[in-house]
Design an enzyme around this catalytic site. Structure first.
Site, PDB file in Angstrom:
ATOM      1  CG  ASP A  58     -15.335 -21.224  21.998  1.00  0.00           C
ATOM      2  OD1 ASP A  58     -14.967 -21.862  21.002  1.00  0.00           O
ATOM      3  OD2 ASP A  58     -16.468 -20.736  22.142  1.00  0.00           O
ATOM      4  CE  LYS A  59      -7.233 -16.830  26.282  1.00  0.00           C
ATOM      5  NZ  LYS A  59      -6.607 -15.605  25.780  1.00  0.00           N
TER       6      LYS A  59
END
Ligand code: URA
Length: 232
Positions: free
Chosen positions: A104-105
């Site tokens: 994920d970011k």
């Protein structure tokens, strides 16, 4: 037919300028004869190109480990966000590397890239079940019942059933989580299903590979032995 310098770049020998210098130094032969002309047209199917006397067998397979910082999305391109591709150094840009799976970011840590499509698909295949170890800081503290629920295979809030996983509390609000699959936001959703919202997440291990002392934002190429271990 293609240009000799392009063939050498695509084979992973180096960047355009590095290849130019290598050619100039006379280390490359075409069918046994030294070749210094970078615009020389060659046919890799029928001609033998050697570097330092070793035949070039087409594109070199490369696997790279990145210690991903937060703030980058795992994608080859994105209209808005910064992508993990921006973290690859210039000399790796020509290697056609693709991320293996995704973080994920906001997640940090171990992310692999490869230019070998077969290896990429084998590594992300649900059949392969490579164990991945995450360090999480989270709300609450993991207890015996949470460990048991992870071990039995959690059911997420939306009804998704997960494979058995390992939860190891490290102390108050800190745990290691080992999962063998890669569902969307998996660790965050597993922890949320036990009322332990994740505040920070870092992948530390994937199969036999460890982040070790690789600094955040840096990459390193895997050795042949490490790649072999990945495929085992
Ligand atoms: N699980 C998550 O929730 N996020 C990641 O980035 C990786 C695993």
């Amino acid at each position: 037919m293609e240009r000799l310098d392009k063939f050498l770049c695509d084979s992973g020998v180096g960047t355009r300028s590095q290849v130019k210098a290598i050619l100039k130094s006379g280390r490359v032969t075409v069918d046994g004869k030294p070749e210094k002309d970078n615009s020389r047209k060659i046919d890799p199917q029928t001609q033998t190109i050697c570097l330092d006397g070793e035949p070039m067998g087409g594109r070199r397979r490369v696997v790279v480990m990145l210690n991903k910082p937060s703030g980058f999305v795992t994608a080859t391109e994105d209209p808005v966000e910064r992508t993990v591709m921006e973290l690859l150094p210039p000399e790796m840009k020509h290697l056609d590397l693709k991320p293996v799976g995704r973080l994920d970011k906001a997640t940090e840590g171990l992310l692999l890239f490869t230019n070998d499509g077969d290896l990429l698909h084998r590594l992300i295949s649900p059949k392969k079940e490579v164990p991945k170890v995450y360090y999480a800081r989270h709300e609450g503290t993991a207890g015996v019942e949470d460990i048991q629920a992870f071990g039995e295979g959690l059911t997420l809030r939306d009804g998704t059933v997960c494979l058995p996983a390992k939860l190891e509390p490290l102390g108050e609000g800190e745990s290691l989580i080992t999962v063998c699959e890669g569902k969307y936001h998996q660790v965050r959703r597993m922890m949320a299903s036990r009322n332990m919202t994740v505040l920070y997440l870092e992948r530390r291990r994937e199969g036999n590979l460890e982040l070790g002392g690789l600094p955040r934002g840096q990459v390193r190429e895997l050795t042949a032995a490490e790649i072999e271990g990945l495929e085992a």
